[in-house]
Design an enzyme around this catalytic site. Structure first.
Site, PDB file in Angstrom:
ATOM      1  CG  HIS A 139       1.198  36.985  16.477  1.00 19.92           C
ATOM      2  ND1 HIS A 139       2.044  36.807  17.548  1.00 19.92           N
ATOM      3  CD2 HIS A 139       0.762  35.745  16.131  1.00 19.92           C
ATOM      4  CE1 HIS A 139       2.103  35.511  17.843  1.00 19.92           C
ATOM      5  NE2 HIS A 139       1.339  34.852  17.004  1.00 19.92           N
TER       6      HIS A 139
ATOM      7  CG  HIS B 216       2.326  35.359  11.269  1.00 23.02           C
ATOM      8  ND1 HIS B 216       0.943  35.345  11.145  1.00 23.02           N
ATOM      9  CD2 HIS B 216       2.734  34.122  10.875  1.00 23.02           C
ATOM     10  CE1 HIS B 216       0.554  34.176  10.697  1.00 23.02           C
ATOM     11  NE2 HIS B 216       1.618  33.420  10.528  1.00 23.02           N
TER      12      HIS B 216
END
Length: 360
Positions: free
Chosen positions: A250, A253
């Site tokens: 993440h 991301h």
């Protein structure tokens, strides 16, 4: 750590939305704000029930879960008893943020199985341009989640695939953190178990679920994957808190969102790519190669080339690596010292591994 295991109530069945009026009546809710999307709302409004005993304001959101959009919706909701979110992850997160701002219950009617946002009591906040800013964890659970598999069956298949990518990351992100613990609490054990369950179910059932989706069939595999993306995925962070929420994938991301060229890409696709970057940082190219057939079968991105980002310059890649290793990023929950140089090296080595291209 704090356990936030589940919404107050959750129902998964065909026709679940039809019971919304009864649920609102039990809660003595007579005035609601319904936050919905644009194109998605036109597609799913036929599933939304008539509510003759409830005064409803229907409002389309502006495309981002931002503080500005939260405040705009809060102004519209000054005289309501509950917030209803009908849509995907950003609408769910926006509805939760508005509800917490006004100390109101929130009801989520998911139209996608692309994230676990319908389950979790947190909101990921973005700016108006689509760059991720922070995520806010709330002290109250979602009041109700009504999941109708028939609604999800009618959603875009690429969003289901992205949800699988996002949920698969639960195992890799939780395991890399929890494996560092000398002792584990019961809640941490539950988090690790559900993370592994996410991985095992998705590797076994995703292909069959997507085939059923293409055929318009409400198969057992389809329903199982939908519940995995939304319910089991939400339980990983719900029981594990910071130990089970996010780590390397993440952070990658989040870093990609600083590049405008990535704003059209789906959240789960960027997270799936982040899993491979995280595994490169861990020195686990063997695990990447084990996952490659699964990624190929589903169409998940394995490298920058797959996302159409192969033309990013060295300066842009360095910017991504620096953002991924910002002080508050969860990549630092991984073992060892991870610097921007570490991430940049992993990104480039992954590209070589996946494409054979030796300079990007």
């Amino acid at each position: 750590m704090i356990v936030r295991g589940a919404p107050q109530e959750f129902e998964c069945r065909v026709g679940a939305w039809e019971a919304l009026g009864e649920h609102l009546e039990r809660r003595d809710v007579k005035h609601i704000l319904v936050i919905h999307g644009g194109v998605s709302w036109e597609k799913v409004r036929r599933f939304f029930p008539e509510l003759p005993d409830v005064d409803a304001i229907f409002e389309a959101y502006g495309g981002e879960c931002s503080f500005e959009e939260r405040d705009r919706m809060a102004e519209l909701a000054r005289d309501v008893d509950a917030i209803i979110g009908v849509g995907g992850g950003k609408i769910a997160d926006l509805a939760k943020a508005v509800a917490v701002c006004l100390a109101l219950p929130v009801v989520i009617l998911p139209t996608l199985a692309a994230t676990c946002a319908a389950w979790t009591p947190l909101s990921v906040m973005y700016d108006a341009r689509g760059e991720m800013l922070q995520y806010d964890i709330f002290a109250r659970s979602n009041a109700l989640v009504l999941l109708d598999p028939a609604v999800i069956l009618d959603s875009p298949i690429e969003l289901m695939v992205a949800g699988i990518g996002d949920t698969l990351a639960k195992w890799y992100e939780a395991d890399v953190i929890i494996s560092q613990l000398a002792e584990r609490s019961v809640a941490i054990d539950i988090s690790l178990y559900t993370a592994k369950l996410c991985r095992d179910i998705l590797l076994e059932s995703s292909a069959a679920a997507l085939e059923a989706m293409r055929e318009g069939e409400l198969s057992a595999a389809f329903v199982k994957v939908v519940e995995t993306n939304i319910m089991i995925g939400g339980m990983v962070g719900g029981f594990g808190d910071d130990y089970g929420r996010t780590s390397g994938a993440h952070s990658i991301h989040d870093a990609l969102t600083v590049m405008e060229a990535t704003h059209h890409l789906l959240h789960g696709d960027k997270v799936a790519y982040g899993v491979f970057v995280q595994l490169m940082i861990e020195g686990r190219a063997d695990e990447i190669m084990r996952l490659v057939p699964f990624y190929r079968e589903l169409g998940l991105p394995k490298c920058l080339y797959d996302m159409g980002l192969e033309s990013l310059s060295d300066m842009e890649l360095k910017q991504v690596a620096e953002r991924a290793t910002a002080v508050d990023e969860t990549i630092h929950l991984m073992p060892g010292v991870i610097t921007a140089a570490t991430v940049l090296k992993a990104i480039k080595e992954l590209e070589v591994l996946m494409t054979g291209v030796r300079s990007i």
